[in-house]
Design a protein around this motif. Structure first.
Motif, mmCIF file in Angstrom:
data_model
loop_
_atom_site.group_PDB
_atom_site.id
_atom_site.type_symbol
_atom_site.label_atom_id
_atom_site.label_comp_id
_atom_site.label_asym_id
_atom_site.label_seq_id
_atom_site.Cartn_x
_atom_site.Cartn_y
_atom_site.Cartn_z
ATOM 1 N N SER A 64 48.394 43.143 34.578
ATOM 2 C CA SER A 64 49.560 43.944 34.223
ATOM 3 C C SER A 64 48.855 45.440 34.601
ATOM 4 O O SER A 64 47.717 45.597 34.261
ATOM 5 C CB SER A 64 50.140 43.648 32.887
ATOM 6 N N VAL A 65 49.807 46.336 34.870
ATOM 7 C CA VAL A 65 49.353 47.623 35.030
ATOM 8 C C VAL A 65 50.154 48.561 34.289
ATOM 9 O O VAL A 65 51.395 48.407 34.228
ATOM 10 C CB VAL A 65 49.551 48.008 36.589
ATOM 11 N N GLU A 73 54.966 48.176 32.431
ATOM 12 C CA GLU A 73 54.263 47.565 33.154
ATOM 13 C C GLU A 73 54.330 47.492 34.872
ATOM 14 O O GLU A 73 55.513 47.789 35.094
ATOM 15 C CB GLU A 73 54.045 46.191 32.661
ATOM 16 N N SER A 86 45.597 52.227 33.524
ATOM 17 C CA SER A 86 45.181 50.990 33.044
ATOM 18 C C SER A 86 45.369 49.674 33.756
ATOM 19 O O SER A 86 46.566 49.494 33.747
ATOM 20 C CB SER A 86 45.409 51.220 31.428
ATOM 21 N N ILE A 87 44.628 48.839 33.834
ATOM 22 C CA ILE A 87 44.725 47.581 34.403
ATOM 23 C C ILE A 87 44.262 46.495 33.371
ATOM 24 O O ILE A 87 43.169 46.561 32.785
ATOM 25 C CB ILE A 87 44.153 47.075 35.792
ATOM 26 N N THR A 88 45.311 45.514 33.165
ATOM 27 C CA THR A 88 44.800 44.625 31.938
ATOM 28 C C THR A 88 44.901 42.965 32.797
ATOM 29 O O THR A 88 45.833 42.600 33.581
ATOM 30 C CB THR A 88 45.807 44.763 30.798
ATOM 31 N N THR A 90 44.799 38.755 31.983
ATOM 32 C CA THR A 90 44.647 38.178 30.539
ATOM 33 C C THR A 90 44.660 36.610 31.174
ATOM 34 O O THR A 90 45.569 36.045 31.890
ATOM 35 C CB THR A 90 46.127 38.080 29.877
ATOM 36 N N SER A 142 35.102 43.109 31.262
ATOM 37 C CA SER A 142 36.044 43.052 29.882
ATOM 38 C C SER A 142 36.168 41.509 29.333
ATOM 39 O O SER A 142 35.974 40.701 30.110
ATOM 40 C CB SER A 142 37.281 43.723 30.537
ATOM 41 N N GLU A 146 41.814 42.690 27.392
ATOM 42 C CA GLU A 146 41.375 44.036 27.248
ATOM 43 C C GLU A 146 41.535 44.882 28.446
ATOM 44 O O GLU A 146 41.418 44.421 29.670
ATOM 45 C CB GLU A 146 39.784 44.116 27.023
ATOM 46 N N SER A 147 41.743 46.127 28.456
ATOM 47 C CA SER A 147 42.159 46.809 29.700
ATOM 48 C C SER A 147 40.718 47.862 30.374
ATOM 49 O O SER A 147 40.032 48.305 29.409
ATOM 50 C CB SER A 147 43.321 48.195 29.234
ATOM 51 N N THR A 149 40.016 50.896 33.209
ATOM 52 C CA THR A 149 40.763 52.156 34.002
ATOM 53 C C THR A 149 40.187 52.395 35.484
ATOM 54 O O THR A 149 38.947 52.198 35.806
ATOM 55 C CB THR A 149 40.642 53.260 33.021
#
Length: 433
Positions: A64-65, A73, A86-88, A90, A142, A146-147, A149
């Motif tokens: 997700s962004v 998102e 921010s990019i996450t 999972t 990461s 966790e995000s 950048t």
């Protein structure tokens, strides 16, 4: 030969005026006939505002962004986030033992194209370029959820791929594509005078571009050409120009100007020189004939007027008032020796004189303002210079799908050309010895 002090002073006035005229002409000749030159207005930009980050869908690893300060998102528009995006990633399922994620960034393989600010490339745009000179990641590793950048350092012309890979299971990964939206990074402009290219003036410290007042019925025009960034997503921009006279100018327009231009002088006005003493004497004689003079003195007055007229310069004979009085004089030719004929001629001459209208010194300015005289225009231009502003103030807006950018542009006259023109507005024929 003895020359009086008063005569010397008058000679000095004429000489000074002639020198100023010569200086003005030279500045016009050399300033307006040089080769075309462009100026540039640069735009400060934050490159993070210009990127689009699009994540892919992968059930094994969700990506997700997120925009900073936003809960939206999957950013598919320019972020507007000056601190990056921010990019996450999972990893699923939740029971996965190793939740460490490794991050990489690289150029997407492509065939290149027209993405270098409008310049066609025959090879891949990214060839020989280090991707980290364009975007950087805050972390190389990461934990799941966790995000990190992504920060854009400069515009780029080929898509970038950011990949998150499971450290425990390298087969599990997800990626997002980073695009750079086409933006305007600077503005080129070209100046023309009467349709011919000229050297673009340097902007003054007060932000005004000043050109010479010449008094000619010609206009200065400015053409703006946007210079674009490198990009992977192109945009279409619509330009809108809206201009008005500056408040200090003292004149207004009922509608905005949609083209960037400034007249070099008043249009449609006739500025005739002051009449000499001999010319005024000729006019007085004709008005005497058409007025109170009796037929007994008609011949002597007519002869005097004829002699005076013949002594006028050719330039004086083209003055509208001299032309009118000469036409009135013709009514008396061969009719001054007979009372009946003389008084009939007097009536005809009076009719000619009565319809005379002096040439108007007023004119139009930029098609909208009616200004009463050249001197009034020059005075208004000087007021603008004293106030540190231009005569015309333009707003130029470029609106695209992804962005909008507005520029301001001010045009006025150079102080030197206004001063010289105001001095030359004192007619030389009016200085008599």
């Amino acid at each position: 030969m003895n020359i009086s002090k008063q005569t010397m002073k008058r000679l000095a006035v004429i000489l000074s005026a002639m020198l100023l005229l010569a200086a003005t002409v030279l500045s016009v000749v050399f300033g307006l006939t040089s080769s075309e030159k462009t100026g540039m207005v640069n735009v400060d930009m934050n490159h993070n505002d210009n990127i689009i980050v699009t994540p892919e869908t992968n059930p094994a690893m969700m990506m997700s962004v997120l925009r900073a300060g936003d809960n939206t998102e999957n950013v598919i528009q320019p972020s507007g986030d000056t601190d990056g995006i921010s990019i996450t990633a999972t990893i699923g399922p939740e029971t996965a033992e190793n939740k460490e994620i490794q991050w990489t960034v690289k150029w997407k393989e492509s065939t290149g194209g027209n993405h270098s600010g409008g310049t066609i490339k025959a090879i891949d745009w990214s060839e020989g370029k280090n991707v980290t000179d364009y975007v950087v990641l805050s972390e190389e590793t990461s934990m799941s959820g966790e995000s990190i950048t992504i920060t854009c350092k400069q515009d780029f012309g080929e898509q970038i791929i950011v990949t998150a890979t499971s450290a425990g299971t390298p087969e599990i990964s997800a990626s997002c594509t980073v695009d750079y939206c086409q933006k305007i990074k600077s503005l080129d402009y070209t100046f023309k005078y009467g349709g011919n290219a000229m050297t673009a003036p340097a902007v003054d410290s007060d932000g005004v571009y000043r050109v010479d007042y010449t008094g000619e019925e010609k206009s200065y025009t400015v053409e703006c050409v946007p210079v674009y960034t490198n990009y992977t997503v192109d945009d279409e921009f619509v330009k809108n120009v809206s201009g008005q006279f500056a408040n200090a100018f003292g004149y207004t327009s009922d509608k905005p100007f949609t083209q960037i231009s400034l007249q070099a002088g008043l249009f449609g006005c006739v500025n005739e020189p002051a009449l000499s003493e001999a010319a005024e004497s000729f006019i007085s004689d004709i008005e005497l004939l058409a007025g109170s003079a009796g037929w007994q003195i008609g011949n002597s007055v007519l002869e005097k007027a004829t002699t005076t007229y013949n002594g006028l310069t050719e330039a004086e004979k083209t003055h509208s008032k001299i032309i009118n009085r000469y036409q009135a004089m013709q009514k008396f030719i061969g009719k001054c020796g007979n009372g009946e004929l003389f008084y009939a001629a007097k009536a005809e001459a009076q009719a000619v004189i009565s319809v005379y209208t002096a040439s108007s010194p007023s004119g139009s300015f930029n098609g909208e303002a009616a200004i009463e005289s050249v001197d009034a225009l020059l005075t208004a231009a000087k007021t603008c210079n004293d106030a540190g502003t231009g005569i015309l103030e333009y707003t130029i807006t470029y609106t695209g799908v992804y962005s909008e950018k507005t520029f301001t542009f001010k045009l006025g006259y150079t102080a030197s050309s206004v001063s010289a023109a105001k001095t030359m507005n004192i007619s030389l024929p009016s200085v008599m010895f």
